[in-house]
Scaffold this active site. Structure first.
Site, PDB file in Angstrom:
ATOM      1  N   THR A  34       0.947  -1.201  -0.135  1.00 14.31           N
ATOM      2  CA  THR A  34       0.195   0.165   0.050  1.00 14.31           C
ATOM      3  C   THR A  34       0.813   1.191  -0.129  1.00 14.31           C
ATOM      4  O   THR A  34       0.317   2.319  -0.447  1.00 14.31           O
ATOM      5  CB  THR A  34      -0.940   0.076   1.310  1.00 14.31           C
ATOM      6  N   ALA A 119      14.543 -11.843   3.960  1.00 19.30           N
ATOM      7  CA  ALA A 119      13.440 -12.431   4.680  1.00 19.30           C
ATOM      8  C   ALA A 119      12.156 -11.547   4.962  1.00 19.30           C
ATOM      9  O   ALA A 119      11.433 -11.972   5.652  1.00 19.30           O
ATOM     10  CB  ALA A 119      14.126 -12.810   6.249  1.00 19.30           C
ATOM     11  N   SER A 122      13.423  -6.173   5.743  1.00 18.47           N
ATOM     12  CA  SER A 122      13.977  -5.009   5.527  1.00 18.47           C
ATOM     13  C   SER A 122      15.523  -4.992   5.912  1.00 18.47           C
ATOM     14  O   SER A 122      15.948  -3.814   6.597  1.00 18.47           O
ATOM     15  CB  SER A 122      13.380  -3.770   6.116  1.00 18.47           C
ATOM     16  N   SER A 123      16.199  -5.760   5.523  1.00 17.09           N
ATOM     17  CA  SER A 123      17.779  -5.893   6.056  1.00 17.09           C
ATOM     18  C   SER A 123      18.414  -4.454   5.191  1.00 17.09           C
ATOM     19  O   SER A 123      19.118  -3.830   5.805  1.00 17.09           O
ATOM     20  CB  SER A 123      18.318  -6.965   5.851  1.00 17.09           C
ATOM     21  N   SER A 124      17.919  -4.344   3.946  1.00 15.35           N
ATOM     22  CA  SER A 124      18.786  -3.121   3.088  1.00 15.35           C
ATOM     23  C   SER A 124      18.372  -1.910   3.771  1.00 15.35           C
ATOM     24  O   SER A 124      18.957  -0.861   3.807  1.00 15.35           O
ATOM     25  CB  SER A 124      18.321  -3.312   1.767  1.00 15.35           C
ATOM     26  N   GLU A 156      17.720   2.979  -2.578  1.00 16.25           N
ATOM     27  CA  GLU A 156      17.016   1.635  -3.121  1.00 16.25           C
ATOM     28  C   GLU A 156      16.697   2.024  -4.506  1.00 16.25           C
ATOM     29  O   GLU A 156      16.873   1.103  -5.274  1.00 16.25           O
ATOM     30  CB  GLU A 156      15.734   1.637  -2.260  1.00 16.25           C
ATOM     31  N   ASP A 168       9.802   0.917   4.822  1.00 12.46           N
ATOM     32  CA  ASP A 168      10.937   0.220   5.446  1.00 12.46           C
ATOM     33  C   ASP A 168      11.982   1.122   5.916  1.00 12.46           C
ATOM     34  O   ASP A 168      12.312   0.943   7.236  1.00 12.46           O
ATOM     35  CB  ASP A 168      11.608  -0.815   4.596  1.00 12.46           C
ATOM     36  N   TYR A 218       8.559  -7.155  -8.045  1.00 15.30           N
ATOM     37  CA  TYR A 218       8.131  -6.214  -7.248  1.00 15.30           C
ATOM     38  C   TYR A 218       7.862  -5.041  -8.154  1.00 15.30           C
ATOM     39  O   TYR A 218       6.657  -4.215  -8.170  1.00 15.30           O
ATOM     40  CB  TYR A 218       9.026  -5.884  -6.466  1.00 15.30           C
TER      41      TYR A 218
END
Ligand code: GLA
Length: 382
Positions: A34, A119, A122-124, A156, A168, A218
């Protein structure tokens, strides 16, 4: 890890770090995909994080070391362009922050973390947030947390080619212990909602199917939503994003949209409605009704938005039939990663045992399980 990041830096670079910072991964209770449709999201920062330690150097070099991967890179200060892997996030943050602030010269960076990669946690974004937060302090730039989040999002987009929304990076920088955040992704207004359910735990089950958002579906989902808007705007000139579209408006022009675009739009419009309803339910303490919305969200993610996978569907189906689980759904960008489950405390152990054994039997691998706490967002490590 937070405690020894400065020590690790000292060991690796042979000098003291000037600053150290940490930023967490996130969960999202409901409201998936969203954010880039200018709708609402409901994330919370978690107890898994990325830590960075930074010092200046005189060599006009950006030297970086990730202890988690035992992996190092070195770039000239004039080599700020996208690269493969985690280094791209640091280069992107330097590039955009310098542009809006001042040049930083050479720096040494050590990074460590326990946010699982791929996973859906939101590691990045945690890398960008921790690093941006640290640089902002080190160079006294006074960028707000929201500005840092927007810089992370830009990184990103431009340095990792993922046209993500703002959830994120926002969550990693604005998290508050014990609270989720209702963010309006259009105005960027937000409010904290206590997640005050001491009898329940938030449990993440990692399918270990690593989703790669870049080059994945995505960006296609985002385009399909934009296609939907472009068509609907012809009939309703006052709408700017799917957030503005009512269910009636969508239905009245269903035949003007391709079948796929209709399904994508249907999911987003209803997911946004579920979120708004979900916030009211949380406010009233009705976790059971909230859990039902999570299942509905998963059904939409799986069938309408088609960002689930066999493993996530399997986990949610097994959660659905397990007493003590009030809600379960795939979390994050999709195509694998984690499911988020809200589970009665006294059933958590049984659930974990059960889910491990059925998942192992079905897919021949052991899922990782994280019992999660909602924690503070980005902060300095003193
Ligand atoms: C990823 C993106 C976010 C958001 C989610 C899906 O995590 O980075 O911006 O779109 O997927 O809700």
């Amino acid at each position: 890890m937070e405690k020894n990041i400065r020590h690790q830096f000292q060991q690796y670079f042979g000098k003291e770090a000037l600053i150290a910072a940490a930023a967490p991964g996130r969960v999202n209770l409901i409201g998936e995909h969203t954010d880039y449709n200018e709708g609402f999201v409901l994330p919370g920062a978690v107890d898994k994080k990325i830590c960075v330690a930074i010092a200046k150097n005189e060599e006009q070099k950006i030297n970086m070391y990730a202890s988690q991967y035992q992996n190092k890179f070195s770039f000239g200060t004039n080599e700020l362009h996208p690269v493969k892997g985690w280094a791209t996030y640091l280069l992107g943050m330097i590039y955009f922050l310098q542009k809006h602030n001042s040049d930083i010269g050479g720096i040494d960076i050590l990074i460590d973390g326990d946010v699982p990669v791929g996973a859906g946690m939101s590691s990045s974004a945690a890398i960008c947030s921790a690093f941006g937060f640290g640089l902002n302090e080190l160079f006294h730039w006074n960028n707000s947390r929201m500005e840092l989040a927007l810089t992370g999002q830009k990184t990103e987009h431009e340095f990792a080619s993922v046209k993500c929304g703002i959830m994120d990076q926002f969550a990693s920088l604005h998290g508050k212990k014990g609270h989720v955040m209702k963010l309006d992704c259009r105005s960027l207004d937000y409010s904290y909602i206590p997640f005050d359910f001491p009898d329940y735990k938030i449990v993440l089950v990692n399918t270990l199917v690593s989703h790669s958002l870049a080059g994945s579906e995505y960006n296609t989902r985002r385009q399909q939503c934009e296609e939907g808007i472009a068509t609907l705007q012809k009939y309703f000139p006052n709408i700017f994003s799917l957030r503005d579209v009512t269910s009636e408006q969508l239905e009245s022009h269903k035949t003007s949209l391709s079948e796929v675009v209709y399904r994508r739009c249907h999911f987003i419009i209803h997911e946004n409605m579920r979120l708004l309803q979900g916030c009211e339910l949380l406010g009233k303490g009705n976790i059971h009704a909230f859990g039902k919305l999570m299942y509905a969200s998963h059904d939409g993610l799986s069938r309408e938005y088609e960002v689930s996978c066999e493993e996530s569907d399997f986990l949610v189906e097994n959660a659905r039939s397990f007493a003590g689980v009030v809600g379960s759904r795939q979390m994050g960008g999709g195509f694998g990663g984690c499911t988020i489950n809200i589970i009665k405390n006294d059933q958590v152990e049984n659930f974990n045992r059960h889910i491990r054994s059925v998942y192992e039997r079905e897919f021949d691998k052991t899922p990782e399980i994280y019992i999660t706490q909602i924690e503070e967002g980005a902060h300095l490590i003193l």
